[in-house]
Design an enzyme around this catalytic site. Sequence first.
Site, mmCIF file in Angstrom:
data_model
loop_
_atom_site.group_PDB
_atom_site.id
_atom_site.type_symbol
_atom_site.label_atom_id
_atom_site.label_comp_id
_atom_site.label_asym_id
_atom_site.label_seq_id
_atom_site.Cartn_x
_atom_site.Cartn_y
_atom_site.Cartn_z
ATOM 1 N N HIS A 10 0.829 -1.090 0.185
ATOM 2 C CA HIS A 10 0.163 -0.252 0.038
ATOM 3 C C HIS A 10 0.729 0.832 0.308
ATOM 4 C CE1 HIS A 10 0.530 0.526 3.879
ATOM 5 N NE2 HIS A 10 1.213 -0.197 4.354
ATOM 6 N N GLU A 81 -2.014 -7.407 7.234
ATOM 7 C CA GLU A 81 -0.632 -7.305 7.659
ATOM 8 C C GLU A 81 -0.319 -8.228 9.265
ATOM 9 O OE1 GLU A 81 1.551 -7.037 7.652
ATOM 10 O OE2 GLU A 81 3.116 -4.540 7.823
#
Length: 190
Positions: A10, A81
Amino acid sequence: MALRIFLMRHGETEWSTSGQHTGRVDIPLTENGEREARRLGDRLAQTKFDHVLVSPLQRARHTCELAGCGERAEIEPDLIEWDNGDYAGQTHAEVFKQRPGWNLFRDGCPHGESPAEISARCDRLIGRLVTLDGNVALFSHSHFGRVLGVRWIGLPVQMGHHFILNTASRSVLCYQHDRIDDPVIESWNG
């Protein structure tokens, strides 16, 4: 068509800039992170993706959208994550004060994921990815992506410490000579 996995991290967030462990804290991209995501889209524009998978966290989903892949994206929970547990929001320096010599890839996080747990999660995802053909886009995160990269080539999770992923980077995982018994990293952190 042979499997090629395009792993994208990201774009920038406030915590990626400050060095805080974000983990599963669901924070947005910065304005610069949005610009990075659009530039990533420019780099991906010539690639046709047969599958697009994205982490459920907004920073990965928004990067995927701004990179032009959002319409086809499917949420993949295993792309989330690494769970930083008690260390979420802390910098390395803050963690080192409490725990000198700490290494995420060796030690994990209290009340978070252990290295064995994230390794098993990556292996589970790889098990599904290898059933696919063509170009696969994955929009995920730094620490998870580092573990995915090393597990793809059969290395232990601890080796992820040696592989950096910058914001809005692109890496490619594939097979040497299209042989499924010979997984390789074609490019990293581009």
